[in-house]
Scaffold this active site. Structure first.
Site, PDB file in Angstrom:
ATOM      1  N   ALA A  50       9.323 -22.560  37.936  1.00 15.84           N
ATOM      2  CA  ALA A  50      10.302 -22.607  37.687  1.00 15.84           C
ATOM      3  C   ALA A  50      11.081 -20.814  37.719  1.00 15.84           C
ATOM      4  CB  ALA A  50      11.431 -23.027  36.616  1.00 15.84           C
ATOM      5  N   VAL A  88      13.470 -19.740  29.939  1.00 16.35           N
ATOM      6  CA  VAL A  88      11.637 -19.912  30.494  1.00 16.35           C
ATOM      7  C   VAL A  88      12.148 -20.401  31.550  1.00 16.35           C
ATOM      8  CG1 VAL A  88       9.558 -20.074  30.255  1.00 16.35           C
ATOM      9  CG2 VAL A  88      10.377 -18.883  28.332  1.00 16.35           C
ATOM     10  N   GLU A  89      12.679 -21.905  31.277  1.00 15.36           N
ATOM     11  CA  GLU A  89      12.511 -22.443  32.546  1.00 15.36           C
ATOM     12  C   GLU A  89      13.821 -22.417  33.975  1.00 15.36           C
ATOM     13  OE1 GLU A  89      11.143 -25.206  33.022  1.00 15.36           O
ATOM     14  OE2 GLU A  89      10.134 -26.059  31.312  1.00 15.36           O
ATOM     15  N   SER A  90      14.800 -21.960  33.315  1.00 19.35           N
ATOM     16  CA  SER A  90      15.287 -21.981  34.504  1.00 19.35           C
ATOM     17  C   SER A  90      16.686 -20.650  34.891  1.00 19.35           C
ATOM     18  CB  SER A  90      16.449 -22.657  34.859  1.00 19.35           C
ATOM     19  OG  SER A  90      17.567 -22.699  33.703  1.00 19.35           O
ATOM     20  N   TYR A 175       3.457 -20.279  30.114  1.00 22.56           N
ATOM     21  CA  TYR A 175       4.725 -20.880  29.783  1.00 22.56           C
ATOM     22  C   TYR A 175       5.057 -20.851  27.920  1.00 22.56           C
ATOM     23  CZ  TYR A 175       8.478 -24.865  29.316  1.00 22.56           C
ATOM     24  OH  TYR A 175       8.630 -25.709  29.148  1.00 22.56           O
TER      25      TYR A 175
END
Length: 239
Positions: A50, A88-90, A175
């Site tokens: 992502a 971190v995700e988006s 991650y």
């Protein structure tokens, strides 16, 4: 906790430090120094789909702070943890879509979103509420083991079960490490604020947290700040 009166907690943190920094604590002459230090990495690891690692600005202002804090408090998670996951995700892009189809701020897969009752994964409020509920469930499932909960959030519960721990996927390992690192760094200012510490920022971007007001700062701390400014080519002491 401050062990004795007059102890100064000096946190020398560069606002320009990269996300790979960790925190080192050392006490000298009655002063507890908390500094960010670079740690060597064996080899660069690929980022989560992502968001490329280069796009993670771990010192940027946090959007949706009120929504994050409210959801975190409802589900008894640290807001700083939720912020780190979203970063971190988006990278706080509400309409982000990963190559695998994960959507929104907390990158919910359609099946997961449906299970959580999230009708519109691009709606910030719904996405954060669903993602935080999911993360809370995983933290409980792994009895507070945050690394395993994050691994399951990224790779799925089945993968964690199959390997009996964090799966040997470069993406998942990077991650988990990145979120824990961001969370660790975010906790220090939050803890300082909760403890009622004073925050002083030097002109070169370094920060000092102290339990003493500015007129009570020791000569040692003032010398540290002045020395760091001289190294940065600055002559004026802003305090």
């Amino acid at each position: 906790m401050i062990p004795r009166a007059g102890l100064v907690i000096a946190a020398i943190l560069s606002v320009h430090s990269v996300a790979a920094a960790e925190i080192r604590m050392e006490e000298r002459d009655g002063v507890l120094y908390i500094s960010s230090v670079e740690t060597p990495r064996p080899s660069p690891a690929p980022s989560a789909p992502a968001l490329p690692a280069a796009q993670i600005a771990d010192r940027a202002p946090v959007p949706y702070r009120d929504l994050i804090r409210a959801a975190a408090e409802r589900h008894e998670l640290a807001p700083e943890l939720v912020e780190s996951v979203i970063r971190v995700e988006s990278n706080f892009k509400a309409r982000a879509v990963s190559p695998k189809g994960a959507r929104g701020l907390m990158q919910l897969m359609p099946a997961t979103a449906a299970m959580l009752g999230v009708r519109n994964a691009f709606d910030a409020r719904q996405n954060i509420e669903g993602g935080v509920r999911h993360l809370r469930h995983l933290v409980d499932r792994y009895r507070g083991n945050l690394a395993l909960a994050l691994a399951a959030y990224n790779a799925g519960v089945e993968a964690v079960t199959r390997y009996g721990g964090i799966p040997p996927y470069a993406e998942t390992q990077a991650y988990v490490a990145r979120i824990l690192r961001l969370h660790q760094r975010a906790e220090l200012p939050a803890a300082a604020e909760a403890a009622g510490l004073y925050r002083y920022e030097a002109a070169d971007g370094h920060v000092v947290y102290s339990n003493l007001p500015i007129d009570k700062l020791s000569g040692t701390v003032r010398e540290i700040l002045a020395e760091r400014q001289q190294r940065a080519g600055l002559t004026e002491f802003p305090f």
